[in-house]
Scaffold this active site. Structure first.
Site, short mmCIF file in Angstrom:
data_model
loop_
_atom_site.label_atom_id
_atom_site.label_comp_id
_atom_site.label_asym_id
_atom_site.label_seq_id
_atom_site.Cartn_x
_atom_site.Cartn_y
_atom_site.Cartn_z
CE LYS A 3 -4.39 -1.83 1.47
NZ LYS A 3 -5.46 -1.94 2.47
NE ARG A 45 -8.11 -8.00 0.45
CZ ARG A 45 -7.69 -7.21 -0.53
NH1 ARG A 45 -6.67 -6.40 -0.34
NH2 ARG A 45 -8.29 -7.23 -1.70
C1 9MG Z 1 -10.44 -4.93 -0.88
N1 9MG Z 1 -9.42 -4.45 0.05
C2 9MG Z 1 -8.33 -3.69 -0.24
N2 9MG Z 1 -7.64 -3.45 0.89
C3 9MG Z 1 -8.29 -4.07 1.89
C4 9MG Z 1 -8.09 -4.18 3.28
O1 9MG Z 1 -7.07 -3.57 3.88
N3 9MG Z 1 -8.96 -4.90 4.00
C5 9MG Z 1 -10.03 -5.50 3.39
N4 9MG Z 1 -10.88 -6.19 4.18
N5 9MG Z 1 -10.28 -5.42 2.08
C6 9MG Z 1 -9.43 -4.72 1.36
#
Ligand code: 9MG
Length: 312
Positions: free
Chosen positions: A249, A284
């Site tokens: 990010k 994630r």
């Molecule tokens: C779809 N998406 C992109 N970044 C995310 C994040 O940090 N958390 C979740 N739950 N979805 C995300």
């Protein structure tokens, strides 16, 4: 000493900040493809974006065969859950139509489900997409709007009993990074998530099926993101499983002197490790094999023994 065990002891002791139910949130998620142990080790969720415009992998797997193949590769590399998305939520991204989102995600979910029993999450805030995805074999709803954008979503999740991810976001993806403002970001995100958990419970969603997420990068400056990541314990106090998405990010690029998304692997691993040490249950990520390996060592040191394998 396992700090996460201490978190759970704290969390499940006599004071519950949201209600006084006798559930045991935080240990296991019940999916249609079996129980997911999210307490014995940090679970890696692999990101499969089927979009032309996501900030890192946009366009990489815009055809469903390639997307499914990448998903299988992530499973091989140790992902215990996949998150399939058909609409980019990067800052400034434009919404896509319902038909287009369905066209993107359904073939990928069907293909993955044909040959794997790994839990599949669908990244959508639209009830119709979530419903079709669950019918096609998905197990979890990842709703970046925390059940706010589509009034039918909460009832779907309650009726089907699937786990749901409730994420904090200030504003909407199109404009959220214009001028995010908070008095106290940690308190406000915690209070927002507490309210969303309460609202979901009132809609009939079981507390133990609710995962919370501070939404790193969603209506937040670098300082906001760092404050949240430093103080994840404050979110753990809500007693729900915690998911963190930091992979590649923009805040990592800012820390590393404007590094492009392609140059953010090491920073992403550092952030995932720190999140795990501060109590994240699920991370994630785009880079599954690297993150699985980093977290296996992190978890082993944290526990003082080999972590549960989670099937890896
Ligand atoms: C779809 N998406 C992109 N970044 C995310 C994040 O940090 N958390 C979740 N739950 N979805 C995300």
């Amino acid at each position: 000493m396992d700090c996460r065990s201490l978190d759970f002891i704290d969390v499940n002791s006599n004071i519950d900040p949201i209600d006084s139910g006798d559930h045991q949130p935080g240990r296991v998620l019940a999916t249609r493809h079996g129980l997911m142990d999210i307490a014995g080790h940090t679970v890696v969720m692999g990101i499969v974006n089927v979009t032309p415009d996501s900030f890192y992998d946009g366009g990489k797997r815009f055809d469903s065969a390639r997307a499914a193949a990448d998903g299988f590769q992530m499973i091989e590399a140790g992902a215990e859950v996949l998150d399939i998305g058909g609409e980019s939520t990067r800052p400034g991204a434009q919404p896509v139509s319902l038909d287009e989102e369905l066209r993107r995600v359904l073939p990928v979910i069907r293909e993955l489900r044909k040959r794997s029993s790994v839990p599949i999450s669908v990244d959508t805030y639209k009830e119709a997409v979530a419903r079709a995805a669950l019918d096609a074999g998905a197990d979890i709803v990842n709703d970046i709007s925390s059940l706010r954008f589509d009034p039918a979503m909460a009832a779907l999740v309650a009726r089907t009993g699937v786990p749901v991810i409730l994420m904090h976001m200030q504003g909407v993806p199109q404009t959220m990074q214009r001028e995010p403002r908070y008095q106290n970001v940690v308190d406000e995100v915690r209070d927002f998530l507490a309210e969303r958990v309460r609202s979901a419970s009132l809609a009939g969603i079981a507390r133990e099926q609710i995962i919370i997420d501070p939404g790193i990068g969603f209506g937040k400056t670098l300082a906001h993101n760092l404050a949240l990541l430093k103080d994840l314990h404050s979110l753990k106090s809500l007693g729900q499983p915690l998911l963190i998405g930091v992979s590649r990010k923009a805040f990592i690029g800012k820390i590393l002197n404007s590094a492009a998304p392609e140059q953010r692997l090491e920073g992403s691993l550092a952030a995932a490790v720190m999140a795990a040490l501060r109590g994240a249950n699920i991370v994630r990520v785009h880079d599954v094999s690297e993150t699985v390996r980093a977290l296996r060592v992190t978890d082993a040191i944290q526990l003082g023994r080999l972590p549960d394998s989670g099937g890896r």
